[in-house]
Design an enzyme around this catalytic site. Structure first.
Site, PDB file in Angstrom:
ATOM      1  N   GLU A  71       7.687  -6.837   1.563  1.00 20.69           N
ATOM      2  CA  GLU A  71       6.421  -6.848   2.311  1.00 20.69           C
ATOM      3  C   GLU A  71       5.644  -8.133   2.019  1.00 20.69           C
ATOM      4  O   GLU A  71       5.001  -8.704   2.904  1.00 20.69           O
ATOM      5  CB  GLU A  71       5.561  -5.633   1.935  1.00 20.69           C
ATOM      6  CG  GLU A  71       6.060  -4.307   2.494  1.00 20.69           C
ATOM      7  CD  GLU A  71       5.726  -4.113   3.976  1.00 20.69           C
ATOM      8  OE1 GLU A  71       5.156  -5.029   4.611  1.00 20.69           O
ATOM      9  OE2 GLU A  71       6.036  -3.030   4.516  1.00 20.69           O
ATOM     10  N   LYS A 124      -2.047  -1.580  -3.942  1.00 17.62           N
ATOM     11  CA  LYS A 124      -2.931  -0.416  -3.916  1.00 17.62           C
ATOM     12  C   LYS A 124      -2.110   0.858  -3.975  1.00 17.62           C
ATOM     13  O   LYS A 124      -1.164   0.971  -3.213  1.00 17.62           O
ATOM     14  CB  LYS A 124      -3.735  -0.470  -2.623  1.00 17.62           C
ATOM     15  CG  LYS A 124      -4.550   0.757  -2.324  1.00 17.62           C
ATOM     16  CD  LYS A 124      -5.154   0.657  -0.961  1.00 17.62           C
ATOM     17  CE  LYS A 124      -5.966   1.908  -0.730  1.00 17.62           C
ATOM     18  NZ  LYS A 124      -6.506   1.969   0.598  1.00 17.62           N
ATOM     19  N   SER A 179      -9.975   5.580  -5.017  1.00 20.54           N
ATOM     20  CA  SER A 179     -10.901   6.692  -5.246  1.00 20.54           C
ATOM     21  C   SER A 179     -10.400   7.695  -6.290  1.00 20.54           C
ATOM     22  O   SER A 179     -11.182   8.187  -7.094  1.00 20.54           O
ATOM     23  CB  SER A 179     -11.192   7.395  -3.923  1.00 20.54           C
ATOM     24  OG  SER A 179      -9.993   7.839  -3.312  1.00 20.54           O
ATOM     25  N   ARG A 230     -10.691  10.037   1.452  1.00 22.52           N
ATOM     26  CA  ARG A 230     -10.589  10.720   2.744  1.00 22.52           C
ATOM     27  C   ARG A 230     -11.664  11.789   2.844  1.00 22.52           C
ATOM     28  O   ARG A 230     -12.178  12.060   3.935  1.00 22.52           O
ATOM     29  CB  ARG A 230      -9.188  11.296   2.928  1.00 22.52           C
ATOM     30  CG  ARG A 230      -8.142  10.180   3.032  1.00 22.52           C
ATOM     31  CD  ARG A 230      -6.725  10.725   3.131  1.00 22.52           C
ATOM     32  NE  ARG A 230      -5.737   9.651   3.023  1.00 22.52           N
ATOM     33  CZ  ARG A 230      -4.439   9.854   2.868  1.00 22.52           C
ATOM     34  NH1 ARG A 230      -3.959  11.084   2.803  1.00 22.52           N
ATOM     35  NH2 ARG A 230      -3.613   8.831   2.785  1.00 22.52           N
ATOM     36  N   LYS A 276       1.205  10.129   5.726  1.00 21.65           N
ATOM     37  CA  LYS A 276       1.285   8.708   6.076  1.00 21.65           C
ATOM     38  C   LYS A 276       2.583   8.058   5.593  1.00 21.65           C
ATOM     39  O   LYS A 276       2.676   6.835   5.505  1.00 21.65           O
ATOM     40  CB  LYS A 276       0.051   7.981   5.527  1.00 21.65           C
ATOM     41  CG  LYS A 276      -1.270   8.539   6.094  1.00 21.65           C
ATOM     42  CD  LYS A 276      -2.471   7.622   5.815  1.00 21.65           C
ATOM     43  CE  LYS A 276      -3.748   8.155   6.485  1.00 21.65           C
ATOM     44  NZ  LYS A 276      -4.906   7.240   6.333  1.00 21.65           N
ATOM     45  N   TYR A 328     -14.893   0.917  -7.272  1.00 22.43           N
ATOM     46  CA  TYR A 328     -16.155   1.628  -7.052  1.00 22.43           C
ATOM     47  C   TYR A 328     -17.071   1.485  -8.264  1.00 22.43           C
ATOM     48  O   TYR A 328     -18.226   1.880  -8.211  1.00 22.43           O
ATOM     49  CB  TYR A 328     -15.875   3.104  -6.740  1.00 22.43           C
ATOM     50  CG  TYR A 328     -14.998   3.247  -5.510  1.00 22.43           C
ATOM     51  CD1 TYR A 328     -15.535   3.079  -4.240  1.00 22.43           C
ATOM     52  CD2 TYR A 328     -13.625   3.478  -5.619  1.00 22.43           C
ATOM     53  CE1 TYR A 328     -14.734   3.157  -3.107  1.00 22.43           C
ATOM     54  CE2 TYR A 328     -12.815   3.566  -4.502  1.00 22.43           C
ATOM     55  CZ  TYR A 328     -13.371   3.394  -3.246  1.00 22.43           C
ATOM     56  OH  TYR A 328     -12.574   3.467  -2.135  1.00 22.43           O
ATOM     57  N   LYS A 349       0.865  -1.184   0.000  1.00 22.02           N
ATOM     58  CA  LYS A 349       0.000   0.000   0.000  1.00 22.02           C
ATOM     59  C   LYS A 349       0.893   1.222   0.000  1.00 22.02           C
ATOM     60  O   LYS A 349       1.665   1.453   0.925  1.00 22.02           O
ATOM     61  CB  LYS A 349      -0.912   0.001   1.218  1.00 22.02           C
ATOM     62  CG  LYS A 349      -1.783   1.250   1.295  1.00 22.02           C
ATOM     63  CD  LYS A 349      -2.784   1.199   2.416  1.00 22.02           C
ATOM     64  CE  LYS A 349      -3.626   2.465   2.436  1.00 22.02           C
ATOM     65  NZ  LYS A 349      -4.639   2.424   3.498  1.00 22.02           N
TER      66      LYS A 349
HETATM   67  C1  PBG Z   1      -7.593   3.677   5.349  1.00 23.71           C
HETATM   68  C2  PBG Z   1      -7.838   3.426   3.908  1.00 23.71           C
HETATM   69  C3  PBG Z   1      -7.616   4.343   2.878  1.00 23.71           C
HETATM   70  C4  PBG Z   1      -8.108   3.749   1.726  1.00 23.71           C
HETATM   71  C5  PBG Z   1      -8.597   2.489   2.057  1.00 23.71           C
HETATM   72  N1  PBG Z   1      -8.402   2.298   3.420  1.00 23.71           N
HETATM   73  C6  PBG Z   1      -7.093   5.718   2.905  1.00 23.71           C
HETATM   74  C7  PBG Z   1      -5.733   5.963   3.393  1.00 23.71           C
HETATM   75  O1  PBG Z   1      -4.926   5.056   3.603  1.00 23.71           O
HETATM   76  O2  PBG Z   1      -5.452   7.141   3.648  1.00 23.71           O
HETATM   77  C8  PBG Z   1      -8.119   4.422   0.378  1.00 23.71           C
HETATM   78  C9  PBG Z   1      -9.077   3.905  -0.610  1.00 23.71           C
HETATM   79  C10 PBG Z   1      -9.350   4.798  -1.769  1.00 23.71           C
HETATM   80  O3  PBG Z   1      -8.734   5.864  -1.966  1.00 23.71           O
HETATM   81  O4  PBG Z   1     -10.238   4.432  -2.552  1.00 23.71           O
HETATM   82  N2  PBG Z   1      -6.733   2.867   6.043  1.00 23.71           N
END
Ligand code: PBG
Length: 332
Positions: A238, A253, A279, A210, A222, A318, A200
């Site tokens: 990982e 991701k 997203s 968010r 993050k 989505y 991730k």
């Molecule tokens: C939170 C989480 C996030 C997403 C899925 N779980 C956001 C982040 O890590 O800040 C993002 C999914 C998306 O953007 O569609 N742990």
């Protein structure tokens, strides 16, 4: 021209193209991420046109609808009321909370639906981080690893008690997959699976998500836990860790900008790979199509086919509901 070999012969008709097609998208590949809150109304999400933040009853109705379309897996993302957020994120393990309630409702109404839950503290944290936060005394933030893992184990157990089929830790703390595996097994939940967010990345493509959950970090970013976008060997590292710790499914991701990472992990593991079309990827396609510049159905299908061709077995998107409808129309 004299030519022994003509590649175009295999593209001559729809029937032949169908025979030689190497990758296909099926409704069985799709996982539908869904947002919800405790309010009684379904509201459009401004940052993600076409997506709703559902009430509990609204989400239930939508789950039944997508089940009828052939979708067999959802992943749940709650928007937690501001007054329930705290520094320790304790609400994440409340058996009477929004997520466990939703899991029980879905399992009651639609037992065949695979319910996947997100394990991370950000929706519950007053700091908006995936882990517990301390100040380092110099004005900076530190995200505590091992202390966070203890809380994540409680969260995963809470979801398992409510009936979750798979828990999906998205927090990127070290050692959480193994710790959650042990916690689940000790409590008799050997059958609950773990879909690990393995690679991730610290991506700018999460912005609209968010916005949907009001879960952006209040301070800092993050980058001390999510991965650097320049790295692919680190994704393999990982992967090795998550495999050893007992992950059942590993994830990459975002998906579209990281196809090379999907392909690399495909070469390195026999585990199933999930890819998350996030997203920001959704919003880019939606906005280009809203302007009439791109053909939505064609572009969505091509984007997902590309993710599968790279090596993903399943895709969180989505667009899942629209895709299920389009696949039906194509078949019919
Ligand atoms: C939170 C989480 C996030 C997403 C899925 N779980 C956001 C982040 O890590 O800040 C993002 C999914 C998306 O953007 O569609 N742990």
């Amino acid at each position: 021209m004299e030519m022994m070999i003509r590649a175009r012969r295999n593209r001559r008709s729809g029937a032949i193209r169908g025979l030689v097609r190497e990758t296909r998208l099926s409704v069985a590949d799709l996982i539908f991420p869904m947002f919800f809150h405790e309010d009684g109304e379904d509201v459009e999400i401004a940052s993600m046109p076409g997506c709703k933040r559902w009430s509990v009853s609204g989400l239930l109705g939508e789950v039944k609808e997508v089940y009828a379309l052939g979708i067999r897996a959802v992943v749940l993302f709650p928007k937690i009321a501001e007054e329930l957020k705290s520094g320790d994120g304790a609400e994440c393990a409340n058996d009477l909370g929004l997520v466990p309630g939703m899991i029980r409702e879905i399992k009651g109404a639609c037992p065949g639906m695979c319910v996947i839950t997100d394990v991370a503290l950000d929706p519950y944290s007053s700091d908006g981080h995936d882990g517990l936060v301390v100040r380092d005394g110099m004005g900076g933030l530190r995200i505590l690893n091992d202390e966070t893992v203890d809380v994540l184990c409680e969260q995963a157990l809470c979801h398992a008690r409510a009936g979750a089929d798979i828990v999906a830790p998205s927090d990127m703390m070290d050692g959480r997959v193994g710790a959650i595996r042990v916690a689940l097994d000790d409590a008799g939940f050997e059958e609950v699976g773990i879909m690990a967010y393995t690679a991730k990345y610290a991506s700018a493509f999460y912005g609209p998500f968010r916005g949907a959950l009001d879960s952006a970090p209040k301070e800092g970013d993050k980058q001390t836990y999510q991965m650097d976008p320049g790295n692919v060997r680190e994704a393999v590292r990982e992967l090795m860790l998550d495999e050893e710790e007992g992950a059942d499914i590993v994830m990459v991701k975002p998906a579209g900008p990281y196809l090379d990472v999907i392909a690399r992990l495909r070469d390195e593991t026999t585990l199933p790979i999930a890819a998350y079309q996030v997203s920001g990827e959704y919003l880019m396609i939606k906005s280009a199509c809203a302007g009439g510049w791109l053909d939505e159905q064609a572009v969505v299908m091509e984007s997902l086919l590309g993710i599968k061709r790279a090596g993903a077995d399943m895709i969180l998107t989505y667009f899942a509901k629209e895709v299920a409808i389009w696949l039906r129309q194509e078949a019919g």
